[in-house]
Design a protein around this motif. Structure first.
Motif, short mmCIF file in Angstrom:
data_model
loop_
_atom_site.label_atom_id
_atom_site.label_comp_id
_atom_site.label_asym_id
_atom_site.label_seq_id
_atom_site.Cartn_x
_atom_site.Cartn_y
_atom_site.Cartn_z
N ARG A 123 12.53 22.02 20.99
CA ARG A 123 13.14 23.21 20.40
C ARG A 123 12.83 23.30 18.90
N MET A 124 12.93 22.17 18.21
CA MET A 124 12.65 22.17 16.77
C MET A 124 11.18 22.48 16.50
N VAL A 125 10.29 21.92 17.31
CA VAL A 125 8.85 22.17 17.12
C VAL A 125 8.54 23.64 17.37
N LEU A 126 9.07 24.19 18.45
CA LEU A 126 8.80 25.60 18.77
C LEU A 126 9.43 26.53 17.74
N ASN A 127 10.61 26.17 17.23
CA ASN A 127 11.22 26.99 16.18
C ASN A 127 10.37 26.97 14.91
N GLY A 128 9.81 25.80 14.60
CA GLY A 128 8.93 25.72 13.45
C GLY A 128 7.69 26.57 13.63
N LYS A 129 7.12 26.55 14.83
CA LYS A 129 5.94 27.37 15.11
C LYS A 129 6.29 28.86 15.00
N ARG A 130 7.44 29.24 15.56
CA ARG A 130 7.86 30.65 15.48
C ARG A 130 8.06 31.07 14.03
N HIS A 131 8.57 30.13 13.23
CA HIS A 131 8.79 30.43 11.82
C HIS A 131 7.46 30.72 11.13
N PHE A 132 6.45 29.91 11.42
CA PHE A 132 5.12 30.15 10.85
C PHE A 132 4.56 31.49 11.33
N ASP A 133 4.76 31.79 12.61
CA ASP A 133 4.28 33.08 13.15
C ASP A 133 4.95 34.24 12.43
N GLN A 134 6.26 34.10 12.19
CA GLN A 134 6.99 35.16 11.49
C GLN A 134 6.47 35.33 10.06
N LEU A 135 6.20 34.21 9.40
CA LEU A 135 5.71 34.30 8.02
C LEU A 135 4.35 34.99 7.96
N ARG A 136 3.51 34.76 8.97
CA ARG A 136 2.21 35.43 9.00
C ARG A 136 2.39 36.94 9.20
N VAL A 137 3.33 37.29 10.08
CA VAL A 137 3.59 38.71 10.33
C VAL A 137 4.16 39.39 9.09
N LEU A 138 5.00 38.64 8.36
CA LEU A 138 5.72 39.24 7.24
C LEU A 138 4.92 39.28 5.94
N LYS A 139 3.74 38.69 5.96
CA LYS A 139 2.96 38.60 4.73
C LYS A 139 2.69 39.98 4.13
N ASN A 140 2.42 40.95 4.98
CA ASN A 140 2.07 42.29 4.49
C ASN A 140 3.13 43.34 4.83
N VAL A 141 4.38 42.89 4.97
CA VAL A 141 5.44 43.83 5.32
C VAL A 141 5.67 44.82 4.18
N ARG A 142 5.97 46.06 4.54
CA ARG A 142 6.22 47.12 3.55
C ARG A 142 7.69 47.07 3.14
N LEU A 143 7.94 46.68 1.90
CA LEU A 143 9.31 46.56 1.43
C LEU A 143 10.00 47.91 1.30
N ASP A 144 9.22 48.97 1.09
CA ASP A 144 9.85 50.29 1.03
C ASP A 144 10.40 50.68 2.40
N ARG A 145 9.69 50.27 3.46
CA ARG A 145 10.18 50.56 4.82
C ARG A 145 11.40 49.70 5.13
N VAL A 146 11.43 48.48 4.59
CA VAL A 146 12.60 47.62 4.75
C VAL A 146 13.83 48.32 4.15
N SER A 147 13.66 48.86 2.96
CA SER A 147 14.77 49.56 2.29
C SER A 147 15.22 50.78 3.09
N GLN A 148 14.25 51.52 3.61
CA GLN A 148 14.59 52.71 4.41
C GLN A 148 15.35 52.33 5.68
N LEU A 149 14.92 51.25 6.30
CA LEU A 149 15.57 50.82 7.54
C LEU A 149 17.01 50.38 7.28
N LEU A 150 17.21 49.70 6.16
CA LEU A 150 18.57 49.30 5.80
C LEU A 150 19.45 50.52 5.57
N SER A 151 18.89 51.55 4.95
CA SER A 151 19.64 52.78 4.72
C SER A 151 20.00 53.45 6.04
#
Length: 210
Positions: A123-151
């Motif tokens: 579980r810890m190994v897979l969670n670590g892998k998922r964390h890396f996958d998430q970081l790769r996905v989030l590298k180019n995330v649009r922060l303006d869209r994040v703000s809009q979604l929160l609104s």
């Protein structure tokens, strides 16, 4: 954030060998008594590791990190009258006999606690892998869209579907990096089927105070 992922993997890998250590030692002891001489413990350990580690990873992936929840929802077949047998054994023969009767009544449920402990490493190994996958996905995330979604989420006290959150010309796939970013940093919760999104009350309070 990468340090967290590396830490999970670093701690998880040694824990993956705990089942082989426990079960391999049990097999070694039983085999040595059966054959009348003490065999090489390392053979038992590595053979058990080769078998158990892939099986535990497969089980963790299949249950999506919720093994105990799956067992609780589907405890599996039980021996007819097993519950009464367990109660009778507890009352008449003592705790040890009761535990044995409970195990016989529903072996899967009885073994689930040990299995859950054995799953800690995978579980810890897979969670670590998922964390890396998430970081790769989030590298180019649009922060303006994040703000809009929160609104959008702030405007409603109810969970919103992905369809409601999508802008015109935007697909659900386009929202995945934004949702991952918000979930990773603890702003939102996502339903088990990933079709509903809700803003945590703590997040709502932070945004109101900002």
């Amino acid at each position: 954030m990468q340090a967290i992922a590396w830490a999970r993997i670093a701690f998880g890998v040694p824990l993956c060998f705990v089942p082989a250590l426990v079960l391999g030692t049990m097999f070694w002891f039983a085999g040595s008594n059966l054959f009348g001489h003490w065999g090489d413990w390392t053979w038992y350990f590595w053979i058990t590791a080769i078998v158990t580690i892939p099986l535990l990873f497969r089980l963790e992936v299949r249950t999506n990190g919720d093994y105990l929840g799956n067992v609780a929802r589907d405890p599996g077949p039980s021996v007819p009258g097993g519950e009464m047998l367990a109660v009778a054994a507890h009352l008449g023969l003592g705790t040890l006999a009761g535990v044995g009767a409970t195990t016989l009544a529903n072996p899967r449920m009885a073994a689930s606690g040990v299995t859950e402990i054995f799953l800690a490493g995978p579980r810890m190994v897979l969670n670590g892998k998922r964390h890396f996958d998430q970081l790769r996905v989030l590298k180019n995330v649009r922060l303006d869209r994040v703000s809009q979604l929160l609104s959008q989420l702030m405007a409603s006290s109810q969970a919103k579907s992905l369809g409601e959150l999508c802008h015109k010309g935007e697909s659900r796939v386009d929202l995945i990096p934004v949702l991952c970013w918000l979930k990773l940093y603890g702003w939102i919760g996502v339903s088990g089927h990933s079709d509903k999104v809700i803003l945590f009350s703590e997040s709502r309070d932070k945004l109101k105070a900002a």
